[in-house]
Design a protein around this motif. Structure first.
Motif, PDB file in Angstrom:
ATOM      1  N   GLY A  56      10.435  63.755  96.191  1.00  0.00           N
ATOM      2  CA  GLY A  56      10.381  63.589  97.639  1.00  0.00           C
ATOM      3  C   GLY A  56      11.770  63.498  98.225  1.00  0.00           C
ATOM      4  O   GLY A  56      12.763  63.348  97.506  1.00  0.00           O
ATOM      5  N   PRO A  57      11.879  63.580  99.549  1.00  0.00           N
ATOM      6  CA  PRO A  57      13.191  63.490 100.208  1.00  0.00           C
ATOM      7  C   PRO A  57      13.745  62.078 100.149  1.00  0.00           C
ATOM      8  O   PRO A  57      13.038  61.123  99.793  1.00  0.00           O
ATOM      9  N   SER A  58      15.000  61.930 100.506  1.00  0.00           N
ATOM     10  CA  SER A  58      15.616  60.603 100.548  1.00  0.00           C
ATOM     11  C   SER A  58      14.827  59.699 101.493  1.00  0.00           C
ATOM     12  O   SER A  58      14.435  60.105 102.590  1.00  0.00           O
ATOM     13  N   GLY A  59      14.593  58.465 101.048  1.00  0.00           N
ATOM     14  CA  GLY A  59      13.886  57.502 101.878  1.00  0.00           C
ATOM     15  C   GLY A  59      12.377  57.597 101.818  1.00  0.00           C
ATOM     16  O   GLY A  59      11.684  56.917 102.584  1.00  0.00           O
ATOM     17  N   CYS A  60      11.836  58.394 100.873  1.00  0.00           N
ATOM     18  CA  CYS A  60      10.380  58.574 100.822  1.00  0.00           C
ATOM     19  C   CYS A  60       9.678  57.464 100.055  1.00  0.00           C
ATOM     20  O   CYS A  60       8.459  57.346 100.123  1.00  0.00           O
ATOM     21  N   GLY A  61      10.413  56.661  99.275  1.00  0.00           N
ATOM     22  CA  GLY A  61       9.814  55.559  98.540  1.00  0.00           C
ATOM     23  C   GLY A  61       9.815  55.714  97.033  1.00  0.00           C
ATOM     24  O   GLY A  61       9.374  54.826  96.313  1.00  0.00           O
ATOM     25  N   LYS A  62      10.363  56.826  96.520  1.00  0.00           N
ATOM     26  CA  LYS A  62      10.261  57.066  95.076  1.00  0.00           C
ATOM     27  C   LYS A  62      11.095  56.087  94.262  1.00  0.00           C
ATOM     28  O   LYS A  62      10.627  55.580  93.230  1.00  0.00           O
ATOM     29  N   THR A  63      12.318  55.777  94.687  1.00  0.00           N
ATOM     30  CA  THR A  63      13.130  54.819  93.941  1.00  0.00           C
ATOM     31  C   THR A  63      12.569  53.407  94.087  1.00  0.00           C
ATOM     32  O   THR A  63      12.593  52.623  93.130  1.00  0.00           O
ATOM     33  N   THR A  64      12.040  53.079  95.255  1.00  0.00           N
ATOM     34  CA  THR A  64      11.394  51.776  95.428  1.00  0.00           C
ATOM     35  C   THR A  64      10.241  51.619  94.452  1.00  0.00           C
ATOM     36  O   THR A  64      10.058  50.556  93.833  1.00  0.00           O
ATOM     37  N   LEU A  65       9.449  52.679  94.284  1.00  0.00           N
ATOM     38  CA  LEU A  65       8.326  52.626  93.347  1.00  0.00           C
ATOM     39  C   LEU A  65       8.818  52.391  91.925  1.00  0.00           C
ATOM     40  O   LEU A  65       8.233  51.607  91.168  1.00  0.00           O
ATOM     41  N   LEU A  66       9.917  53.054  91.563  1.00  0.00           N
ATOM     42  CA  LEU A  66      10.476  52.859  90.233  1.00  0.00           C
ATOM     43  C   LEU A  66      10.953  51.415  90.057  1.00  0.00           C
ATOM     44  O   LEU A  66      10.761  50.807  88.988  1.00  0.00           O
ATOM     45  N   ARG A  67      11.541  50.851  91.093  1.00  0.00           N
ATOM     46  CA  ARG A  67      12.087  49.496  91.002  1.00  0.00           C
ATOM     47  C   ARG A  67      10.977  48.440  90.910  1.00  0.00           C
ATOM     48  O   ARG A  67      11.158  47.418  90.238  1.00  0.00           O
ATOM     49  N   VAL A  68       9.843  48.685  91.539  1.00  0.00           N
ATOM     50  CA  VAL A  68       8.770  47.686  91.422  1.00  0.00           C
ATOM     51  C   VAL A  68       8.109  47.761  90.049  1.00  0.00           C
ATOM     52  O   VAL A  68       7.633  46.741  89.533  1.00  0.00           O
ATOM     53  N   VAL A  69       8.094  48.945  89.435  1.00  0.00           N
ATOM     54  CA  VAL A  69       7.574  49.050  88.073  1.00  0.00           C
ATOM     55  C   VAL A  69       8.513  48.357  87.093  1.00  0.00           C
ATOM     56  O   VAL A  69       8.087  47.657  86.176  1.00  0.00           O
ATOM     57  N   SER A  70       9.823  48.544  87.298  1.00  0.00           N
ATOM     58  CA  SER A  70      10.805  47.973  86.381  1.00  0.00           C
ATOM     59  C   SER A  70      10.985  46.471  86.570  1.00  0.00           C
ATOM     60  O   SER A  70      11.522  45.793  85.691  1.00  0.00           O
ATOM     61  N   GLY A  71      10.556  45.931  87.717  1.00  0.00           N
ATOM     62  CA  GLY A  71      10.676  44.501  87.952  1.00  0.00           C
ATOM     63  C   GLY A  71      11.861  44.104  88.796  1.00  0.00           C
ATOM     64  O   GLY A  71      12.117  42.905  88.983  1.00  0.00           O
ATOM     65  N   PHE A  72      12.580  45.074  89.352  1.00  0.00           N
ATOM     66  CA  PHE A  72      13.733  44.759  90.202  1.00  0.00           C
ATOM     67  C   PHE A  72      13.329  44.502  91.651  1.00  0.00           C
ATOM     68  O   PHE A  72      14.136  44.043  92.457  1.00  0.00           O
ATOM     69  N   GLU A  73      12.094  44.829  92.004  1.00  0.00           N
ATOM     70  CA  GLU A  73      11.531  44.521  93.323  1.00  0.00           C
ATOM     71  C   GLU A  73      10.104  44.032  93.119  1.00  0.00           C
ATOM     72  O   GLU A  73       9.429  44.416  92.157  1.00  0.00           O
ATOM     73  N   ASP A  74       9.645  43.188  94.036  1.00  0.00           N
ATOM     74  CA  ASP A  74       8.262  42.716  94.014  1.00  0.00           C
ATOM     75  C   ASP A  74       7.460  43.420  95.095  1.00  0.00           C
ATOM     76  O   ASP A  74       7.972  43.718  96.184  1.00  0.00           O
ATOM     77  N   LEU A  75       6.197  43.690  94.810  1.00  0.00           N
ATOM     78  CA  LEU A  75       5.310  44.277  95.798  1.00  0.00           C
ATOM     79  C   LEU A  75       4.885  43.241  96.830  1.00  0.00           C
ATOM     80  O   LEU A  75       4.744  42.054  96.517  1.00  0.00           O
ATOM     81  N   ASP A  76       4.670  43.689  98.066  1.00  0.00           N
ATOM     82  CA  ASP A  76       4.058  42.828  99.076  1.00  0.00           C
ATOM     83  C   ASP A  76       2.548  42.746  98.851  1.00  0.00           C
ATOM     84  O   ASP A  76       1.920  41.731  99.158  1.00  0.00           O
ATOM     85  N   ALA A  77       1.972  43.832  98.345  1.00  0.00           N
ATOM     86  CA  ALA A  77       0.543  43.872  98.026  1.00  0.00           C
ATOM     87  C   ALA A  77       0.326  44.974  96.993  1.00  0.00           C
ATOM     88  O   ALA A  77       1.125  45.901  96.883  1.00  0.00           O
ATOM     89  N   GLY A  78      -0.762  44.862  96.242  1.00  0.00           N
ATOM     90  CA  GLY A  78      -1.056  45.852  95.221  1.00  0.00           C
ATOM     91  C   GLY A  78      -0.866  45.294  93.819  1.00  0.00           C
ATOM     92  O   GLY A  78      -0.447  44.135  93.636  1.00  0.00           O
ATOM     93  N   ASP A  79      -1.160  46.121  92.833  1.00  0.00           N
ATOM     94  CA  ASP A  79      -1.119  45.684  91.442  1.00  0.00           C
ATOM     95  C   ASP A  79      -0.438  46.738  90.580  1.00  0.00           C
ATOM     96  O   ASP A  79      -0.486  47.942  90.879  1.00  0.00           O
ATOM     97  N   ILE A  80       0.172  46.267  89.500  1.00  0.00           N
ATOM     98  CA  ILE A  80       0.770  47.153  88.499  1.00  0.00           C
ATOM     99  C   ILE A  80       0.288  46.692  87.126  1.00  0.00           C
ATOM    100  O   ILE A  80       0.425  45.512  86.770  1.00  0.00           O
ATOM    101  N   PHE A  81      -0.271  47.634  86.370  1.00  0.00           N
ATOM    102  CA  PHE A  81      -0.760  47.339  85.030  1.00  0.00           C
ATOM    103  C   PHE A  81      -0.057  48.244  84.024  1.00  0.00           C
ATOM    104  O   PHE A  81       0.090  49.447  84.260  1.00  0.00           O
ATOM    105  N   ILE A  82       0.385  47.667  82.913  1.00  0.00           N
ATOM    106  CA  ILE A  82       0.893  48.434  81.777  1.00  0.00           C
ATOM    107  C   ILE A  82       0.020  48.091  80.577  1.00  0.00           C
ATOM    108  O   ILE A  82      -0.116  46.916  80.220  1.00  0.00           O
ATOM    109  N   ASP A  83      -0.581  49.130  79.999  1.00  0.00           N
ATOM    110  CA  ASP A  83      -1.551  48.921  78.916  1.00  0.00           C
ATOM    111  C   ASP A  83      -2.617  47.902  79.325  1.00  0.00           C
ATOM    112  O   ASP A  83      -2.965  46.989  78.563  1.00  0.00           O
ATOM    113  N   ARG A  84      -3.090  48.023  80.562  1.00  0.00           N
ATOM    114  CA  ARG A  84      -4.159  47.207  81.144  1.00  0.00           C
ATOM    115  C   ARG A  84      -3.770  45.744  81.340  1.00  0.00           C
ATOM    116  O   ARG A  84      -4.629  44.916  81.640  1.00  0.00           O
TER     117      ARG A  84
END
Length: 385
Positions: A56-84
């Motif tokens: 996606g273009p700059s500012g579309c949210g792709k790096t933010t998504l990577l950072r919430v998976v890695s633990g460098f950012e917290d979600l305001d809402a939603g869930d993340i599961f690894i191996d359930r």
């Protein structure tokens, strides 16, 4: 890999996702007191051994998504599961993922081997096991014998390999890559794309790769997730996004496109009829999920490489003519920009060099183009949407 996954799914049922992102929401406050929605109800799953690219273009949210998976950012809402397992609130160092950053973030005062071994030393892995795994990983990334070198003694491509080895030596379940090739020159970048994809196949680890380079995404990925304005616009295999984009955003962002305003004139059980403003009509098969009604405003997508310099007598499709505005010779073909009265924007065409064109078209020359009906794809919405 896609074929192997399909066979496994047929025999054993669909594999459980190694990563699941469910309804992710993330907002940031700006210094001006406003709010930016970085992720807006994004849901994505990643299969075992899959190479998924966030595009996606700059500012579309792709790096933010990577950072919430890695633990460098917290979600305001939603869930993340690894191996359930729900990893919400789990700190970055306790998540079974590693990240390769755009800047590599290598330690200049440490040798190559010490850089690679860093996470194992922090985890207090035995020295003999650390040496074995570091040696194994350096050989895997093509840096055997480089262990005692300093980082400033390496080329950009070699530094990128060190960053990969450091991320992989801890054997993560998922490797996250945040535009790791953007600092490399074009030729080295192409080589590293091939090496990275081959490495992913060999290791069998799921890769989540972030890029704004559409060619890179189409070349490397099993699937591509296109993000725009914080939303997931479409996810699927590269050929699907390119040939049958779900909306105008994806059509414009993934590859070059020609979009023709049209109206649905008739809807049948198996086909739809579309009429352009100049009176041209074309009949196209109805695809799954299409819910057009007579009178709907749509756009017909045609890729530049689908243009033909002259239609056959019985060819069905769309015909356009106009003066050539610009010509770009790129070796195997000519890229043309053509002005027409029928199209809302100049047409883009890619025509093979040396086939029916002699030395190639010249600016100002009138040319007729034909887009076969079989290569047209209808999209909901009016021009400019």
């Amino acid at each position: 890999m896609a074929a192997a996954q399909a066979r496994d799914a047929a025999e054993n049922g669909p594999a459980r996702p190694v990563l699941e992102i469910r309804h992710a929401m993330k907002r940031f406050a700006t210094p001006e007191g406003q709010e930016v929605v970085a992720l807006d109800d994004v849901s994505i799953s990643v299969a075992p051994n899959e190479f998924l690219t966030l595009l996606g273009p700059s500012g579309c949210g792709k790096t933010t998504l990577l950072r919430v998976v890695s633990g460098f950012e917290d979600l305001d809402a939603g869930d993340i599961f690894i191996d359930r397992q729900d990893i919400a609130g789990r700190p970055a160092y306790r998540r079974p993922v590693n990240t390769v950053f755009q800047t590599y973030a290598l330690f200049p005062h440490l040798s190559v081997a010490r850089n690679v071994a860093y996470s194992l030393e922090i985890a207090k892995v035995e020295q003999a096991e650390t040496r074995r795994r570091v040696s194994e990983m350096l050989e895997l990334v093509g840096l055997a014998g480089f262990g005692e070198r300093r980082i400033n003694q390496l080329s950009g491509g070699q530094q990128q390999r060190v960053a990969l080895a450091r991320a992989l030596v801890a054997r993560p379940k998922i490797l996250l890559l945040d535009e790791p090739l953007s600092a490399l020159d074009k030729s080295l970048r192409g080589k590293m794309q091939q090496e990275l994809k081959a490495l992913q196949h060999e290791l069998g680890i799921s890769f989540v790769f972030v890029t704004h380079d559409q060619e890179e995404a189409l070349t490397m990925s099993d699937r591509v997730a296109v993000l725009g304005q914080g939303k997931l616009q479409q996810i699927g295999p590269p050929h699907e996004l390119y040939r049958t984009p779900s909306n105008v955003f994806v059509a414009r962002f993934v590859g070059e496109s020609n979009l023709f305003a049209a109206t649905v004139s008739e809807v049948g059980p198996a086909h739809c009829h579309f009429r352009l403003a100049d009176g041209q009509e074309v009949r196209l098969p109805r695809r799954d999920g299409q819910t057009f009604s007579a009178g709907d405003k749509v756009q017909l997508l045609a890729r530049p490489e689908d243009a033909r310099p002259s239609p056959p007598d019985n060819g069905t499709g769309l015909r356009f003519s106009g003066p050539v505005r610009e010509v770009f010779f790129v070796g195997t073909h000519y890229k043309l920009v053509i002005g027409t009265s029928e199209a809302d924007e100049p047409l883009k065409a890619s025509l093979p060099a040396g086939e029916d064109l002699g030395a190639g078209p010249a600016p100002g020359q009138m040319i007729e183009l034909w887009f076969p009906a079989s290569r047209l794809h209808p999209l909901a919405g009016e021009v400019g949407s």
